[in-house]
Write an enzyme that holds these catalytic residues in place. Structure first.
Site, PDB file in Angstrom:
ATOM      1  CG  HIS A  67      15.569 -28.537 -32.737  1.00  0.00           C
ATOM      2  ND1 HIS A  67      14.817 -27.528 -32.168  1.00  0.00           N
ATOM      3  CD2 HIS A  67      16.682 -28.655 -31.944  1.00  0.00           C
ATOM      4  CE1 HIS A  67      15.449 -27.058 -31.100  1.00  0.00           C
ATOM      5  NE2 HIS A  67      16.574 -27.732 -30.941  1.00  0.00           N
ATOM      6  CD  GLU A  68      18.852 -32.000 -31.651  1.00  0.00           C
ATOM      7  OE1 GLU A  68      20.074 -31.748 -31.539  1.00  0.00           O
ATOM      8  OE2 GLU A  68      18.006 -31.579 -30.844  1.00  0.00           O
ATOM      9  CG  HIS A  71      21.361 -27.500 -32.583  1.00  0.00           C
ATOM     10  ND1 HIS A  71      21.379 -26.178 -32.213  1.00  0.00           N
ATOM     11  CD2 HIS A  71      20.336 -28.072 -31.887  1.00  0.00           C
ATOM     12  CE1 HIS A  71      20.409 -25.954 -31.341  1.00  0.00           C
ATOM     13  NE2 HIS A  71      19.762 -27.080 -31.126  1.00  0.00           N
ATOM     14  CG  ASP A 165      18.720 -25.424 -28.195  1.00  0.00           C
ATOM     15  OD1 ASP A 165      19.763 -26.092 -28.064  1.00  0.00           O
ATOM     16  OD2 ASP A 165      17.763 -25.795 -28.901  1.00  0.00           O
TER      17      ASP A 165
END
Length: 376
Positions: A67-68, A71, A165
């Site tokens: 997930h990170e 980003h 987010d």
């Protein structure tokens, strides 16, 4: 983030692990191995449940990292500097520069939840297929659980509240619609404060009803309130600091103390005569070598003062925030590290020309308020 340890790199970005990560693994591993799996796949040994629970928790940690990483990858593609990725008990955090356009904010924000949903769908489908094809019920149950958790993670992160987010999506849309970045940041932060208060209330109501998992909701809510409050204050400061350079904000002259002085000599010759709360240490060539806060100096026992050198109790220059006089103050503040923070040393050709403290920044904001009433 304080309390984190660097554990290598991911896609060239420094990866940091907070001390709460083992707690996260144990919590989810225990919950999965002691409750979820025995209910889904009964009549297995305790060893099987324990190993499967730990494996599931580690897979969840990997999905948080994915997930990170999403980003970070998107931010880099948009020309945004990425400083680090940190995993901790409430998920992950990617430290990066401020995007320069609403479109960049939107794309960076949605990349994480979309990745979680893709990982969740893949894990859920793999679990269903594994169970149907081979009958490996325990691994299949772990994958199904992983799919559900990632789906919930993706949806939760899309709630319209900063620093989630979804809050960034709100920020991007308001920025695109109004052209006012500060207003957009305040709107997203306000949403984070409201959601945080609701989660705290819901968590405590759950606890009072005997559902102790509500404590987790309350902790998440408290985190949202604190971080969203900080972001809202930063958004309200931004107009006052825009265009201000370090030379315009710094105060001086700076009080210096040779780094080889003993604490006793520093107190008698420098500290008792100064009007400043921070001293700049200088080396034999007159260059700055660190910062010394007077409260830290005052806590040193009298018996150590005649022999202890001030350089041994000061903050080394490598851990201080420094900038040139022509740097924009807003850019400097955006890049502050949690381990350094204020005050900021303003240096010119390796010589200190001024210092920026919280009081200096407050003075700038107050002057701005005199010219233009602060918007709420």
């Amino acid at each position: 983030m304080n309390g984190s340890v660097r554990m290598g790199r991911v896609l060239g970005v420094p990866l940091r692990i907070h001390w709460t990560v083992p707690l996260l693994v144990m919590l989810f591993g225990y919950s999965l191995g002691s409750r979820t799996l025995p209910a889904a796949v009964p009549e297995q040994s305790n060893a099987v449940y324990t190993v499967a629970g730990l494996a599931g928790a580690l897979l969840l940690l990997g999905s948080l990292l994915a997930h990170e990483a999403a980003h970070a990858i998107t931010a880099r593609r948009k020309g945004i500097e990425v400083q680090s990725i940190t995993l901790w008990a409430l998920g992950g955090m990617t430290e990066m520069g401020r995007p320069g356009a609403a479109r960049a904010v939107f794309l960076v924000a949605v990349s994480g939840p979309l990745t979680s949903m893709v990982v969740g769908a893949a894990a859920f489908g793999a679990g269903i297929g594994l169970d149907a094809a081979s009958g490996w019920r325990v691994p299949a149950a772990v994958l199904v659980w992983l799919g559900w958790v990632n789906g919930v993670l993706g949806v939760f992160n899309l709630l319209p509240a900063a620093p989630l987010d979804g809050g960034r999506v709100v920020q991007a849309l308001v920025w695109w619609r109004t052209g006012d970045r500060d207003r957009a940041e305040r709107a997203a932060a306000r949403g984070g404060q409201i959601l945080g208060i609701l989660l705290i209330a819901l968590g405590w109501i759950s606890v009072l009803r005997g559902v102790f998992a509500g404590l987790w909701l309350a902790v998440i809510g408290f985190f949202l309130v604190v971080v969203a409050g900080a972001e809202r204050r930063r958004a309200r400061l931004a107009p006052a600091l825009r265009g201000v350079r370090a030379a315009d904000a710094m105060s001086g002259p700076v009080e210096t103390c040779p780094e080889w002085f003993t604490v006793e000599r520093c107190v008698e010759d420098v500290a008792l005569r100064t009007h400043h709360s921070t001293l700049v240490l200088s080396d034999f060539e007159g260059r700055p070598s660190g910062l010394l806060q007077l409260p830290r100096l005052a806590r040193i026992p009298a018996g150590q003062r005649p022999t202890l050198r001030v350089r041994d109790v000061a903050t080394p220059l490598s851990q201080c925030t420094t900038c040139a006089p022509d740097y924009l103050l807003q850019d400097v503040l955006d890049k502050l590290r949690p381990s350094s923070g204020l005050p900021i040393l303003v240096t010119d050709d390796r010589h200190v020309v001024g210092i920026i403290t919280a009081r200096d920044i407050s003075r700038i904001v107050q002057r701005y308020g005199l010219r233009r009433p602060e918007s709420q």
